[in-house]
Design an enzyme around this catalytic site. Structure first.
Site, short mmCIF file in Angstrom:
data_model
loop_
_atom_site.label_atom_id
_atom_site.label_comp_id
_atom_site.label_asym_id
_atom_site.label_seq_id
_atom_site.Cartn_x
_atom_site.Cartn_y
_atom_site.Cartn_z
N GLU A 112 2.74 4.92 -4.09
CA GLU A 112 2.73 5.81 -5.25
C GLU A 112 4.08 6.52 -5.48
O GLU A 112 4.36 6.80 -6.66
CB GLU A 112 1.61 6.84 -5.11
CG GLU A 112 0.21 6.27 -5.16
CD GLU A 112 -0.19 5.51 -3.89
OE1 GLU A 112 -1.01 4.61 -4.00
OE2 GLU A 112 0.34 5.82 -2.82
N ASP A 139 -9.01 4.03 -2.33
CA ASP A 139 -9.85 4.51 -1.24
C ASP A 139 -11.18 5.07 -1.75
O ASP A 139 -11.40 6.29 -1.82
CB ASP A 139 -9.11 5.58 -0.44
CG ASP A 139 -7.86 5.02 0.23
OD1 ASP A 139 -7.71 3.79 0.28
OD2 ASP A 139 -7.03 5.83 0.70
N ASP A 196 0.86 -1.19 0.00
CA ASP A 196 0.00 0.00 0.00
C ASP A 196 0.90 1.24 0.00
O ASP A 196 2.12 1.15 0.19
CB ASP A 196 -0.89 -0.04 1.25
CG ASP A 196 -2.11 0.87 1.14
OD1 ASP A 196 -2.39 1.38 0.05
OD2 ASP A 196 -2.79 1.06 2.17
#
Length: 860
Positions: A460, A533, A457
């Site tokens: 990015e 999300d 997670d």
């Protein structure tokens, strides 16, 4: 941090729109100047590997080197740089003083290069498919956004190129955006942005970049599909403009090619902040060809372990071992199957990955042994940020070895994320990836076992106080590359290292499972992705369908959306509808953020529990079909979840459909995405098709829209006439309990009273299917009232105890007088059957036909 967790919607002031991006403004300014380039055809050299020639900017006289490669499988590659080429297939060179023609061996694929102004036209079987005709590279030295200043040590740069697509007005791809499946025309300042960002509660119907980027676009029209793969990992913007029908002047190559009348033209402009122009042009011509061409360049979907196709239960966070034990027991108590329990960041000691909280998870192996006894798995989170703490062994070793991303001044880059001050592993370095992979070894990762798998997670990467909540672009990576050059591929490399670590810990024997939030072209080789999300609202359920379709056609078949919505508290009806949709999508996980109410499936009253149970059990029933689809995605790049236009490429009515989809070629799924819906309009494509309601067995001719009444227990699923869908007739607590459970076959007859299908079977977890050819691949065909089970791939061998015990034939017009089974030993047996004249359905029960044997069933 608190505002990040508590705000229910994205604060768009944190993120830049196109007009605040300097290289976009420069590109637009340069376009307005009508800068032109000229190809110097006197500089042409044609070798075995490529054809090269110079291009000059007519104003500045600065030369560039262009290289064109013809790669097998109808792929062209254009590079504008000085790098080593790939092996091409260009064999002829001709033309007059102002042009050059390159052709493949067969002569059906031609590349026309015009000198002045520089332009390239690609022609396939005498049809001009696309044109390429602009490039620029201008800019500024410093860029400000809010309190951040991006100093460009290597000077300003950007690259851009535009493509004119003739006859195409339906474009798809370039994920990830919370937008429609069909790409929209863009306005100035409203380009599709490809820039991986942590956007909590992202806005829907927006072209802003979110968690992943695949710079790959498909264009489709009746009779042809093409693709453009723009290989660039820096921030990228894509503009699209469709023009109506008009007559265009094409490259002047002799008198015959002066003009062409086309229905329309779509112009696509790619703009990237950095890097070189390296673009692959995929010429199809069919959707299936395009998928193969793209996977030839980027790889196919990894074959998932079977458990990962079951249901996953996640939340931020399950509190401790007792909580895990209670939730696990709740599934059994309520007779709901599931395969995987997930633990978010709170399972660690102070957000230090590869550790366990000593109070909450004092005995992680005991917890995993409990799950193992239920034939279930555990997934834990591992993010790329590493807490700055000299006493944390992972940090200390990485710092000692110089494994972190660096600042321009040479120190370790530090930013704030979940643990507080953190440094970020430089996954672009092969040495760092090899070391990170070793952290998953059982002796190193204390408390881990072989049922533990991984979730990447925040990759990015997410940097809470960074520009747009990510890393500064002038941070330095392995090889002295700036972060701006490779931002979009950072998470790809973490997922790669994680997958390789899970494989290595098993000495190369076991398939990994890794879910990653960030991704790039080729991420399909390493596992699954999801849509990030999302919010517990009907609109997010609805937009998840086009988002997943776009991922699927972009190579990433193993994709899903958080069931119920990550943010907020779904009403029971929304939750039920989301489970029903998720059950028919590739990756199936329920997830929720920490400030939401608990939402295990049994917490919404008995009736809603029943409906969720039914949806999850439908998923488990369908696993043989799903697993076979993933085998095809792995071997031949066919998406698992498909927009209708893939299966019906010549039906214009399908090109814009995004509220329903095909699961493989046999099932059409139309999830209910509206509050209190009593009726849905379902488009059934194909005038020559028959479609059967998978529950009522009612049937319709294709090529029309039908109104389907829906109650809260209705999942509109239709089986296509001419297909055979293998199912499991009994459902266990998890996939592990179902290995030997019996099969059923659902046969839906076509207008020609025939059907065909497949079943793929292996051990579900190892690489033996690949290395030792331990698999079964069966072809199931029904024709002339005979069902035949035969081997589809003689290379495979796998012993199976599984029997086919149930066969359902839909669309049989009259009651048979007898049904007999014909096993390979020649002992013909009568079979008991029932026939419904009302639904034209034949049902065979209590059969005992081994799935791995050759046999026939005769209906007379």
């Amino acid at each position: 941090l608190d505002t990040l967790v508590e705000d229910e919607a994205v604060d768009k002031t944190i993120f830049r729109d196109c007009n605040k991006i300097a290289f976009y403004r420069r590109q637009k300014q340069q376009l307005s100047k009508n800068t032109t380039y000229q190809a110097l055809l006197e500089s042409v050299t044609t070798g075995q590997e490529s054809t090269k020639f110079q291009i000059i900017n007519k104003a500045t006289k600065i030369p560039l080197l262009a290289e064109i490669y013809g790669i097998e499988r109808n792929i062209f590659r254009l590079k504008i740089n000085e790098e080593a080429p790939l092996k091409p297939r260009l064999v002829s060179c001709s033309g007059d003083a102002g042009s050059l023609i390159l052709a493949n061996g067969k002569g059906d694929l031609k590349c026309h290069i015009t000198a002045n102004p520089f332009k390239i036209d690609l022609e396939f079987k005498k049809e001009t498919v696309l044109s390429i005709n602009s490039l620029e590279d201008l800019g500024l030295w410093e860029e400000k956004f809010g309190k951040f200043v991006d100093v460009k040590a290597n000077g300003p740069s950007s690259v851009g190129l535009d493509f004119s697509l003739y006859g195409f007005e339906h474009l798809y791809g370039i994920p990830q955006h919370a937008e429609s499946h069909q790409l929209k025309n863009t306005r100035d300042g409203d380009a599709y942005r490809l820039y991986n960002l942590d956007v909590y509660g992202y806005q829907i119907h927006d072209k802003m970049g979110i968690y992943g980027s695949v710079p790959y676009l498909l264009a489709h029209k009746q009779g042809r599909t093409i693709g453009i793969f723009w290989l660039n990992a820096s921030e990228t913007l894509v503009e699209i403009n469709t023009e109506p029908a008009v007559e265009y002047t094409l490259t002047q190559v002799g008198p015959a090619a002066a003009k062409q009348k086309v229905g329309c033209r779509t112009d696509v402009r790619w703009m990237s902040e950095s890097g070189i122009i390296d673009v692959f042009l995929l010429l199809g011509p069919t959707p299936s060809d395009i998928f193969k061409q793209y996977s030839y360049l980027t790889g196919t979907q990894a074959m998932p372990p079977l458990f990962s196709l079951g249901y996953h239960q996640c939340r931020w966070n399950y509190e401790d071992e007792q909580d895990v034990k209670a939730v696990d027991a709740g599934f059994d108590e309520h007779d709901i199957p599931y395969d995987v329990m997930w633990l978010d960041i709170e399972h660690t000691e102070g957000k230090k990955y590869f550790t366990w909280d000593k109070k909450r998870f004092a005995n992680p192996k005991r917890m995993q042994e409990l799950l193992r006894s239920k034939k279930r798995k555990l997934v834990v989170i591992s993010d790329p940020h590493i807490k700055v703490d000299p006493d944390y062994s992972v940090y200390a070793k990485a710092k000692e070895e110089g494994f972190f991303v660096r600042t321009p001044q040479g120190g370790d880059f530090e930013g704030v994320c979940w643990p507080g001050l953190s440094s970020y592993l430089d996954f672009t370095s092969p040495k760092v990836r090899e070391w990170y992979s070793s952290l998953f070894d059982f002796p190193v990762y204390q408390g881990s076992t072989d049922i533990l798998f991984v979730w990447n997670d925040m990759n990015e990467p997410s940097v809470f106080r960074g520009p747009e909540l990510t890393m500064q672009k002038n941070a330095i990576h392995y090889g002295n590359w700036e972060h701006r050059e490779l931002h979009n591929i950072y998470g790809f490399y973490q997922q790669m290292a994680t997958a390789e670590g899970l494989i290595k810990r098993s000495q190369g024997k076991e398939r990994p499972f890794v879910l990653s939030r960030s991704f790039f072209a080729g991420s399909q080789k390493y596992g699954a992705v999801w849509t990030g999300d999302n919010t517990a609202e009907w609109s997010y359920l609805k937009v998840s369908i086009p988002m997943l379709l776009t991922l699927s056609i972009s190579g990433i078949s193993f994709c899903g959306a958080d069931v119920g919505g990550f943010i907020g508290n779904p009403e029971p009806e929304l939750l039920v509808r989301w489970y029903q949709a998720g059950a028919y999508q590739p990756f199936f996980r329920g997830h929720a953020t920490m400030n939401t109410k608990r939402r295990e499936p049994w917490l919404f009253g008995e009736e809603h529990t029943r409906l969720i149970r039914e949806a999850i059990k439908e998923r488990y029933t369908l696993l043989p079909y799903l697993y076979s689809l993933f085998y095809h995605a792995h071997m031949s790049s066919e998406p698992v979840m498909r927009p209708l236009w893939i299966e019906f490429p010549d039906e214009l009515e399908t090109f814009g459909v995004e509220d329903e989809y095909m699961l493989g070629s046999a099932l059409l799924v139309h999830p209910v995405t509206e509050l209190q819906a009593a009726m849905v309009d379902v488009f059934l494509p194909g005038p020559n098709e028959i479609w059967y309601d998978s529950k009522t067995f009612a049937h319709w001719k294709g090529g029309c829209t039908v109104k389907i009444p829906v109650a809260l227990d209705t999942i509109p699923v239709f089986q296509r006439g001419g297909s055979v869908v293998p199912i499991k007739t009994t459902v266990g607590k998890s996939t592990g309990w179902m290995a030997d459970s019996p099969y059923g076959l659902h046969i839906a007859l076509s207008t020609k009273d025939s059907a065909v299908g497949e079943l793929y079977l292996d051990d579900g977890h190892s690489f033996q299917y690949l290395h030792q050819k331990q698999f079964l691949h069966r072809k199931l065909s029904f024709s002339s009232s005979v069902l035949i089970n035969r081997c589809a791939d003689e290379r495979g061998h796998y012993p199976s105890k599984c029997k086919v015990e149930q066969i359902l034939v839909l669309g049989l017009q009259k009651k048979p007088s007898s049904v007999t089974t014909h096993p390979s030993d020649g002992k013909v047996q009568p079979a008991a059957f029932t026939y419904s004249a009302r639904t034209s359905t034949l049902s065979l029960e209590k059969l005992s036909l081994n799935i791995g044997d050759d046999w026939e069933v005769h209906i007379t």
